[in-house]
Design a protein around this motif. Structure first.
Motif, PDB file in Angstrom:
ATOM      1  N   MET A 136      44.105  -1.912  56.443  1.00  0.00           N
ATOM      2  CA  MET A 136      42.716  -1.604  56.742  1.00  0.00           C
ATOM      3  C   MET A 136      42.214  -0.460  55.860  1.00  0.00           C
ATOM      4  N   THR A 137      41.027  -0.600  55.359  1.00  0.00           N
ATOM      5  CA  THR A 137      40.404   0.455  54.566  1.00  0.00           C
ATOM      6  C   THR A 137      40.305   1.746  55.375  1.00  0.00           C
ATOM      7  N   GLN A 138      40.667   2.868  54.730  1.00  0.00           N
ATOM      8  CA  GLN A 138      40.573   4.183  55.347  1.00  0.00           C
ATOM      9  C   GLN A 138      39.549   5.041  54.617  1.00  0.00           C
ATOM     10  N   PHE A 139      38.926   5.940  55.360  1.00  0.00           N
ATOM     11  CA  PHE A 139      38.103   6.976  54.752  1.00  0.00           C
ATOM     12  C   PHE A 139      39.019   8.043  54.189  1.00  0.00           C
ATOM     13  N   ARG A 140      38.801   8.427  52.937  1.00  0.00           N
ATOM     14  CA  ARG A 140      39.576   9.493  52.304  1.00  0.00           C
ATOM     15  C   ARG A 140      38.643  10.661  51.982  1.00  0.00           C
ATOM     16  N   PRO A 141      39.033  11.877  52.328  1.00  0.00           N
ATOM     17  CA  PRO A 141      38.155  13.036  52.095  1.00  0.00           C
ATOM     18  C   PRO A 141      38.272  13.570  50.666  1.00  0.00           C
ATOM     19  N   CYS A 142      37.308  14.405  50.286  1.00  0.00           N
ATOM     20  CA  CYS A 142      37.329  14.992  48.948  1.00  0.00           C
ATOM     21  C   CYS A 142      36.804  16.419  48.992  1.00  0.00           C
ATOM     22  N   ILE A 143      37.159  17.164  47.956  1.00  0.00           N
ATOM     23  CA  ILE A 143      36.587  18.481  47.685  1.00  0.00           C
ATOM     24  C   ILE A 143      36.292  18.508  46.192  1.00  0.00           C
ATOM     25  N   ASP A 144      35.036  18.444  45.830  1.00  0.00           N
ATOM     26  CA  ASP A 144      34.639  18.471  44.421  1.00  0.00           C
ATOM     27  C   ASP A 144      34.184  19.885  44.064  1.00  0.00           C
ATOM     28  N   LEU A 145      34.744  20.425  42.991  1.00  0.00           N
ATOM     29  CA  LEU A 145      34.461  21.794  42.572  1.00  0.00           C
ATOM     30  C   LEU A 145      33.793  21.813  41.201  1.00  0.00           C
ATOM     31  N   HIS A 146      32.712  22.576  41.112  1.00  0.00           N
ATOM     32  CA  HIS A 146      31.991  22.714  39.851  1.00  0.00           C
ATOM     33  C   HIS A 146      31.518  24.154  39.724  1.00  0.00           C
ATOM     34  N   GLN A 147      31.924  24.797  38.639  1.00  0.00           N
ATOM     35  CA  GLN A 147      31.537  26.191  38.394  1.00  0.00           C
ATOM     36  C   GLN A 147      31.910  27.105  39.563  1.00  0.00           C
ATOM     37  N   GLY A 148      33.086  26.855  40.140  1.00  0.00           N
ATOM     38  CA  GLY A 148      33.628  27.718  41.182  1.00  0.00           C
ATOM     39  C   GLY A 148      33.059  27.522  42.565  1.00  0.00           C
ATOM     40  N   GLN A 149      32.293  26.448  42.767  1.00  0.00           N
ATOM     41  CA  GLN A 149      31.702  26.177  44.073  1.00  0.00           C
ATOM     42  C   GLN A 149      31.974  24.733  44.491  1.00  0.00           C
ATOM     43  N   VAL A 150      32.019  24.517  45.801  1.00  0.00           N
ATOM     44  CA  VAL A 150      32.107  23.153  46.328  1.00  0.00           C
ATOM     45  C   VAL A 150      30.731  22.514  46.189  1.00  0.00           C
ATOM     46  N   LYS A 151      30.687  21.406  45.470  1.00  0.00           N
ATOM     47  CA  LYS A 151      29.406  20.742  45.208  1.00  0.00           C
ATOM     48  C   LYS A 151      29.548  19.233  45.351  1.00  0.00           C
ATOM     49  N   GLN A 152      28.411  18.592  45.452  1.00  0.00           N
ATOM     50  CA  GLN A 152      28.305  17.147  45.275  1.00  0.00           C
ATOM     51  C   GLN A 152      27.297  16.938  44.149  1.00  0.00           C
ATOM     52  N   ILE A 153      27.744  16.250  43.097  1.00  0.00           N
ATOM     53  CA  ILE A 153      26.884  16.062  41.935  1.00  0.00           C
ATOM     54  C   ILE A 153      26.647  14.582  41.671  1.00  0.00           C
ATOM     55  N   VAL A 154      25.702  14.292  40.799  1.00  0.00           N
ATOM     56  CA  VAL A 154      25.509  12.938  40.280  1.00  0.00           C
ATOM     57  C   VAL A 154      26.473  12.784  39.113  1.00  0.00           C
ATOM     58  N   GLY A 155      27.501  11.956  39.309  1.00  0.00           N
ATOM     59  CA  GLY A 155      28.614  11.908  38.373  1.00  0.00           C
ATOM     60  C   GLY A 155      28.231  11.679  36.928  1.00  0.00           C
ATOM     61  N   GLY A 156      27.328  10.745  36.688  1.00  0.00           N
ATOM     62  CA  GLY A 156      26.964  10.401  35.334  1.00  0.00           C
ATOM     63  C   GLY A 156      26.206  11.482  34.599  1.00  0.00           C
ATOM     64  N   SER A 157      25.753  12.520  35.329  1.00  0.00           N
ATOM     65  CA  SER A 157      24.956  13.592  34.709  1.00  0.00           C
ATOM     66  C   SER A 157      25.803  14.754  34.213  1.00  0.00           C
ATOM     67  N   LEU A 158      27.091  14.747  34.506  1.00  0.00           N
ATOM     68  CA  LEU A 158      27.952  15.891  34.217  1.00  0.00           C
ATOM     69  C   LEU A 158      28.165  16.060  32.720  1.00  0.00           C
ATOM     70  N   ASN A 159      27.884  17.272  32.212  1.00  0.00           N
ATOM     71  CA  ASN A 159      28.131  17.586  30.809  1.00  0.00           C
ATOM     72  C   ASN A 159      28.397  19.078  30.666  1.00  0.00           C
ATOM     73  N   ASP A 160      28.503  19.562  29.436  1.00  0.00           N
ATOM     74  CA  ASP A 160      28.846  20.965  29.204  1.00  0.00           C
ATOM     75  C   ASP A 160      27.777  21.919  29.725  1.00  0.00           C
ATOM     76  N   GLN A 161      26.548  21.453  29.828  1.00  0.00           N
ATOM     77  CA  GLN A 161      25.461  22.313  30.294  1.00  0.00           C
ATOM     78  C   GLN A 161      25.373  22.393  31.817  1.00  0.00           C
ATOM     79  N   GLY A 162      25.938  21.424  32.509  1.00  0.00           N
ATOM     80  CA  GLY A 162      25.883  21.416  33.967  1.00  0.00           C
ATOM     81  C   GLY A 162      25.838  20.007  34.501  1.00  0.00           C
ATOM     82  N   ALA A 163      25.090  19.815  35.602  1.00  0.00           N
ATOM     83  CA  ALA A 163      25.009  18.497  36.226  1.00  0.00           C
ATOM     84  C   ALA A 163      23.851  18.482  37.208  1.00  0.00           C
ATOM     85  N   ASP A 164      23.339  17.288  37.477  1.00  0.00           N
ATOM     86  CA  ASP A 164      22.363  17.134  38.553  1.00  0.00           C
ATOM     87  C   ASP A 164      23.117  17.270  39.873  1.00  0.00           C
ATOM     88  N   THR A 165      22.647  18.159  40.726  1.00  0.00           N
ATOM     89  CA  THR A 165      23.406  18.532  41.921  1.00  0.00           C
ATOM     90  C   THR A 165      22.707  18.091  43.185  1.00  0.00           C
TER      91      THR A 165
END
Length: 251
Positions: free
Chosen positions: A1-30
């Motif tokens: 059975m499919t399970q929910f798996r948790p995550c912790i995404d870190l960007h610039q030292g903070q827990v964030k949720q970003i738009v994955g395709g926007s990530l680059n050296d300048q930052g990301a859409d958050t």
């Protein structure tokens, strides 16, 4: 059975949720910046015994938060983000249950079996997760490296999944094109993964509701797990609550 798996995404030292395709050296859409640190979420997952979660460092400046999370729940969280042969052992010693690797396995855009073998010798097959995060192409999906900005020639298909399954404990696969958009999962990719799931697979990207958990379970015949990020209430989302995910896992 499919399970929910948790995550912790870190960007610039903070827990964030970003738009994955926007990530680059300048930052990301958050989508969300948490007032809490990584240890808070690791402790929350520990409290509810949520297994198989991953901590991902998106770029530099996250080392302190990574170590906090791994210390808060030793040997229970997977870690990925800049992992290579020289540092993989350090993260395992710091408390990661597995290390997650993508970009290191590519050299000049080509998949390196030599690097895979060297890494596997360091970690052991049983503590290695291969991140096959990908972007859609004209022919299907291809692995994307360097924070999902470089699309490689390596396809995510039956052949690749079959070959690489012999060299790792799990696969983690972000559908980078829909990651963080809360616009629904890539159903065709989930079907492909379910058809070729000889080892555990976690899919991430676009999930927005309890119905998406049901849908992944249906499409993959229960063989693919699902990570939900931006839509989850603990990350400021309004699509699904952590309690709903816990209830789903307890079924």
């Amino acid at each position: 059975m499919t399970q929910f798996r948790p995550c912790i995404d870190l960007h610039q030292g903070q827990v964030k949720q970003i738009v994955g395709g926007s990530l680059n050296d300048q930052g990301a859409d958050t989508n969300f910046v948490s007032p809490y640190d990584a240890a808070y979420y690791a402790s929350l997952y520990r409290k509810h015994d949520l297994q198989g979660g991953h901590v991902i460092a998106l770029g530099p400046g996250n080392q302190e938060e990574v170590l906090k999370a791994l210390a808060a729940w030793p040997n229970a969280l997977q870690f990925g983000g800049g992992v290579n042969q020289s540092n993989a052992g350090e993260f395992l010693q710091a408390g990661a249950s597995h290390v997650i690797v993508t970009s290191y396995l590519f050299e000049n855009g080509q998949f390196s079996w030599e690097r895979l073998e060297a890494l596997k010798a360091e970690t052991g097959k049983e503590r290695l997760v291969l991140d096959l995060s990908c972007r859609r192409t004209e022919s299907g999906w291809n692995i994307a490296t360097d924070r999902w900005q470089t699309v490689t020639e390596t396809a995510v298909d039956s052949k690749t999944l079959s070959e690489l399954a012999n060299h790792c404990d799990e696969f983690l696969i972000h559908a980078a094109d829909v990651e963080g958009l809360q616009a629904g999962i890539d159903e065709e990719l989930v079907i492909l993964l379910g058809q070729n799931a000889s080892i555990p697979i976690t899919y991430a990207g676009g999930a927005r509701s309890l119905q998406d958990l049901m849908r992944v379970d249906e499409l993959s015949k229960g063989k693919v797990d699902l990570t939900i990020g931006s839509a989850l209430d603990i990350f400021g989302g309004k699509g699904i609550t952590l309690e709903e995910c816990l209830s789903w896992n307890r079924r």
